[in-house]
Design an enzyme around this catalytic site. Sequence first.
Site, PDB file in Angstrom:
ATOM      1  N   ASP A 118      52.690  55.406 -48.065  1.00 47.27           N
ATOM      2  CA  ASP A 118      53.093  54.829 -46.780  1.00 47.27           C
ATOM      3  C   ASP A 118      51.918  54.685 -45.821  1.00 47.27           C
ATOM      4  O   ASP A 118      52.045  54.062 -44.761  1.00 47.27           O
ATOM      5  CB  ASP A 118      54.205  55.662 -46.138  1.00 47.27           C
ATOM      6  CG  ASP A 118      53.833  57.128 -45.960  1.00 47.27           C
ATOM      7  OD1 ASP A 118      52.806  57.573 -46.527  1.00 47.27           O
ATOM      8  OD2 ASP A 118      54.575  57.838 -45.257  1.00 47.27           O
ATOM      9  N   GLN A 131      42.809  56.162 -37.060  1.00 40.49           N
ATOM     10  CA  GLN A 131      42.687  56.684 -38.419  1.00 40.49           C
ATOM     11  C   GLN A 131      41.474  56.077 -39.115  1.00 40.49           C
ATOM     12  O   GLN A 131      40.765  56.767 -39.851  1.00 40.49           O
ATOM     13  CB  GLN A 131      43.959  56.401 -39.215  1.00 40.49           C
ATOM     14  CG  GLN A 131      43.936  57.034 -40.606  1.00 40.49           C
ATOM     15  CD  GLN A 131      45.294  57.046 -41.281  1.00 40.49           C
ATOM     16  OE1 GLN A 131      46.330  57.104 -40.621  1.00 40.49           O
ATOM     17  NE2 GLN A 131      45.313  56.989 -42.601  1.00 40.49           N
TER      18      GLN A 131
END
Length: 428
Positions: free
Chosen positions: A214, A193
């Site tokens: 989150d 990511q």
Amino acid sequence: MAFLPDQPAFCVNITTGGCSMNVLDVLEERGYLKQMSHPDEIRELLGKEKITFYIGFDPTADSLHVGHFIALMVMAHMQRAGHRPIILLGGGTGMVGDPSGKNEMRKMLTPEFINHNIECFKKQIGRFIDLSEGKAIVANNADWLLKLNYVDMLRSVGVHFSVNRMLAADCYKTRLASDNGLTFFEMNYMIMQAYDFYTLHKNYNCVMELGGDDQWSNMIAGVELIRRKDRQPAYCMTNTLLTNSQGQKMGKTVGGAVWLDPEKFSPYDFYQYWRNIDDADVEKCLALLTFLPMEEVRRLGALQGAEINEAKKVLAYEVTKIVHGEAEAEKAKNATEALFGSGSNLDNVPTITVRKDEWGCRLLDLLAENKVIATKSEGRRLMQQNGLSIDDAKVTDVDTLVDDALFADKESLMLRKGKKKYYRLVRG
């Protein structure tokens, strides 16, 4: 670092009541903001420039659900303020799976399944975001992640990650404490990511990542990678998750998730979901999930007693209109009024037409086939608990047949599931 609400505003982009506002003020006022990496810098940046930002969506199913809804609304507000969104579809990250909030490793998805889901996502996102030329970018991280050389990746990116810090991240803590532990396979998700952000920064001058709270640890990793590797500014900010007044995630029903795909969750059921939320959640949902002016949101949210139902009607209509279009919102509204109000036209009530080849089948099987019940076990429980009625008569026999005896010379029947879900059974 959490958002600091008392910083000075820069007036650009959005006009409200004759005065321009920084989009950050809009997001704050509506309750979206949770955390920001560099609050002062972000406020100044959004106040003086039009930036490129991104939000990622891993295609783990063939539809988005209401958990994605807030992120899409944040993206829409940013785009309306003149900032350019990148919709990043996780054709690469979906091959691994985010361990955040999971007690065990996700099921590995096939490339065919992932690609199918990506195409479904593209169609849905176009309802929320203007995808016309120059207004937005749709990218797939499979285009770079699946081509990486492993050793090159370790040498150029891996050296910037501290294992000690990774293990302290919230997204890994739960798994480390569980019986299943954390696999090295999943631990790579944060690096992937972060590399996405780095790649989008290099290719499109993307300077900010947005997403659910989150994802904070994963997002910070991308910010730090760009700042360490390229010595360039990069930022992230998270939005609040969609929870009710008790802090529980919204968007779940007995039958599963509240999907944005009308084939998986009908516009009528979608309307009913918002029509029946708790009174305490109405104002927050109006602010987060509609574009109504905040003056109207506060007015509706302040209604008390029976009057709060008027606010719920507005909420249900506005959210359904955004997700499914105005025509479907009107149908759902009219069907609801016909059932619970003074209306009498039942044409828009969800209808099950009994085909000739189905005549004589069990009612339980018919309801399962038409997804009125998620499973036959659920249907049996409903019947045993007096939760299923036809024309106000309780259906308690699990072997009830769809036949002449049930219809009793009528052309249609009204079936009620629970207290507020209605369906018409019509002879085919």
